[in-house]
Scaffold this motif. Structure first.
Motif, PDB file in Angstrom:
ATOM      1  N   ALA A  61       0.829  -1.210   0.000  1.00  0.00           N
ATOM      2  CA  ALA A  61       0.000   0.000   0.000  1.00  0.00           C
ATOM      3  C   ALA A  61       0.863   1.260   0.000  1.00  0.00           C
ATOM      4  N   ALA A  62       1.960   1.250   0.746  1.00  0.00           N
ATOM      5  CA  ALA A  62       2.852   2.416   0.786  1.00  0.00           C
ATOM      6  C   ALA A  62       3.480   2.653  -0.589  1.00  0.00           C
ATOM      7  N   PHE A  63       3.908   1.576  -1.245  1.00  0.00           N
ATOM      8  CA  PHE A  63       4.498   1.721  -2.581  1.00  0.00           C
ATOM      9  C   PHE A  63       3.459   2.258  -3.565  1.00  0.00           C
ATOM     10  N   GLN A  64       2.250   1.715  -3.530  1.00  0.00           N
ATOM     11  CA  GLN A  64       1.201   2.156  -4.450  1.00  0.00           C
ATOM     12  C   GLN A  64       0.830   3.618  -4.196  1.00  0.00           C
ATOM     13  N   ALA A  65       0.791   4.009  -2.925  1.00  0.00           N
ATOM     14  CA  ALA A  65       0.487   5.409  -2.600  1.00  0.00           C
ATOM     15  C   ALA A  65       1.543   6.337  -3.193  1.00  0.00           C
ATOM     16  N   TRP A  66       2.812   5.918  -3.149  1.00  0.00           N
ATOM     17  CA  TRP A  66       3.889   6.723  -3.764  1.00  0.00           C
ATOM     18  C   TRP A  66       3.674   6.829  -5.269  1.00  0.00           C
ATOM     19  N   LEU A  67       3.355   5.702  -5.922  1.00  0.00           N
ATOM     20  CA  LEU A  67       3.135   5.733  -7.372  1.00  0.00           C
ATOM     21  C   LEU A  67       2.005   6.675  -7.753  1.00  0.00           C
ATOM     22  N   ASP A  68       0.976   6.735  -6.914  1.00  0.00           N
ATOM     23  CA  ASP A  68      -0.201   7.555  -7.207  1.00  0.00           C
ATOM     24  C   ASP A  68      -0.044   9.012  -6.772  1.00  0.00           C
ATOM     25  N   SER A  69       1.066   9.350  -6.144  1.00  0.00           N
ATOM     26  CA  SER A  69       1.236  10.685  -5.573  1.00  0.00           C
ATOM     27  C   SER A  69       1.714  11.714  -6.594  1.00  0.00           C
ATOM     28  N   PRO A  70       1.367  12.982  -6.380  1.00  0.00           N
ATOM     29  CA  PRO A  70       1.922  14.054  -7.210  1.00  0.00           C
ATOM     30  C   PRO A  70       3.450  14.121  -7.099  1.00  0.00           C
ATOM     31  N   ALA A  71       3.986  13.763  -5.928  1.00  0.00           N
ATOM     32  CA  ALA A  71       5.436  13.790  -5.743  1.00  0.00           C
ATOM     33  C   ALA A  71       6.127  12.802  -6.684  1.00  0.00           C
ATOM     34  N   PHE A  72       5.514  11.643  -6.926  1.00  0.00           N
ATOM     35  CA  PHE A  72       6.085  10.670  -7.863  1.00  0.00           C
ATOM     36  C   PHE A  72       6.136  11.273  -9.263  1.00  0.00           C
ATOM     37  N   ALA A  73       5.033  11.851  -9.702  1.00  0.00           N
ATOM     38  CA  ALA A  73       4.985  12.449 -11.040  1.00  0.00           C
ATOM     39  C   ALA A  73       6.020  13.567 -11.166  1.00  0.00           C
ATOM     40  N   HIS A  74       6.116  14.401 -10.143  1.00  0.00           N
ATOM     41  CA  HIS A  74       7.080  15.504 -10.173  1.00  0.00           C
ATOM     42  C   HIS A  74       8.511  14.970 -10.205  1.00  0.00           C
ATOM     43  N   GLY A  75       8.803  13.976  -9.371  1.00  0.00           N
ATOM     44  CA  GLY A  75      10.154  13.425  -9.300  1.00  0.00           C
ATOM     45  C   GLY A  75      10.596  12.721 -10.554  1.00  0.00           C
ATOM     46  N   HIS A  76       9.648  12.275 -11.368  1.00  0.00           N
ATOM     47  CA  HIS A  76       9.990  11.563 -12.588  1.00  0.00           C
ATOM     48  C   HIS A  76       9.980  12.467 -13.814  1.00  0.00           C
ATOM     49  N   ARG A  77       9.830  13.762 -13.593  1.00  0.00           N
ATOM     50  CA  ARG A  77       9.998  14.723 -14.683  1.00  0.00           C
ATOM     51  C   ARG A  77      11.468  15.108 -14.723  1.00  0.00           C
ATOM     52  N   SER A  78      11.950  15.464 -15.874  1.00  0.00           N
ATOM     53  CA  SER A  78      13.360  15.836 -16.020  1.00  0.00           C
ATOM     54  C   SER A  78      13.630  17.175 -15.339  1.00  0.00           C
ATOM     55  N   GLU A  79      14.917  17.459 -15.105  1.00  0.00           N
ATOM     56  CA  GLU A  79      15.305  18.762 -14.552  1.00  0.00           C
ATOM     57  C   GLU A  79      14.747  19.889 -15.413  1.00  0.00           C
ATOM     58  N   SER A  80      14.858  19.715 -16.711  1.00  0.00           N
ATOM     59  CA  SER A  80      14.387  20.733 -17.645  1.00  0.00           C
ATOM     60  C   SER A  80      12.880  20.941 -17.504  1.00  0.00           C
ATOM     61  N   GLU A  81      12.121  19.848 -17.451  1.00  0.00           N
ATOM     62  CA  GLU A  81      10.667  19.952 -17.309  1.00  0.00           C
ATOM     63  C   GLU A  81      10.279  20.626 -16.001  1.00  0.00           C
ATOM     64  N   ARG A  82      10.988  20.277 -14.917  1.00  0.00           N
ATOM     65  CA  ARG A  82      10.680  20.889 -13.618  1.00  0.00           C
ATOM     66  C   ARG A  82      10.935  22.391 -13.656  1.00  0.00           C
ATOM     67  N   GLY A  83      11.818  22.834 -14.545  1.00  0.00           N
ATOM     68  CA  GLY A  83      12.101  24.254 -14.701  1.00  0.00           C
ATOM     69  C   GLY A  83      11.246  24.924 -15.760  1.00  0.00           C
ATOM     70  N   GLY A  84      10.286  24.189 -16.341  1.00  0.00           N
ATOM     71  CA  GLY A  84       9.393  24.742 -17.344  1.00  0.00           C
ATOM     72  C   GLY A  84       9.835  24.516 -18.776  1.00  0.00           C
ATOM     73  N   GLY A  85      10.938  23.771 -18.969  1.00  0.00           N
ATOM     74  CA  GLY A  85      11.449  23.524 -20.317  1.00  0.00           C
ATOM     75  C   GLY A  85      10.935  22.223 -20.920  1.00  0.00           C
ATOM     76  N   GLU A  86      11.585  21.824 -21.985  1.00  0.00           N
ATOM     77  CA  GLU A  86      11.232  20.603 -22.707  1.00  0.00           C
ATOM     78  C   GLU A  86      11.752  19.358 -21.987  1.00  0.00           C
ATOM     79  N   ALA A  87      11.076  18.245 -22.219  1.00  0.00           N
ATOM     80  CA  ALA A  87      11.508  16.964 -21.658  1.00  0.00           C
ATOM     81  C   ALA A  87      12.804  16.518 -22.327  1.00  0.00           C
TER      82      ALA A  87
END
Length: 108
Positions: A61-87
């Motif tokens: 359940a803890a692992f699934q909660a991480w997968l479903d979290s906004p933090a997971f989506a944010h952490g799996h975006r590239s540095e560039s994407e997190r800064g508003g740039g291209e993937a």
């Protein structure tokens, strides 16, 4: 009971350093997740092209909660994407998640 999730990532030999760099750039992103117990990025030393991302969780359940979290989506975006740039282009050609639980071993 601790569960283990291993993401086996196939990475061409010339892209391993970039994979390590990308993981370093998001170091600690999962540390505060409820039920998270630990993480290792394992680099192959025997000619294989699979890197292993090993995480330990309190339970499924803890692992699934991480997968479903906004933090997971944010952490799996590239540095560039997190800064508003291209993937960035992916450095891997394939990945799959393996699921394990501890069945034995020695005390830490």
């Amino acid at each position: 009971m601790t569960v283990i999730r291993i993401n086996a990532i196939t990475v061409p030999a010339d892209s391993g350093d970039e994979l390590a760099h990308r993981f370093a750039a998001r170091a600690g992103a999962v540390d505060g997740a409820d039920g998270f117990e630990g993480f290792e990025l394992l680099k192959p030393t025997d000619g294989r092209d699979q890197w292993l991302v090993v995480t330990r969780w309190r339970d499924d359940a803890a692992f699934q909660a991480w997968l479903d979290s906004p933090a997971f989506a944010h952490g799996h975006r590239s540095e560039s994407e997190r800064g508003g740039g291209e993937a960035q282009r992916p450095v891997s050609s394939h990945s799959e998640v393996w699921s394990y639980e501890i069945a034995g071993g020695s005390p830490a």
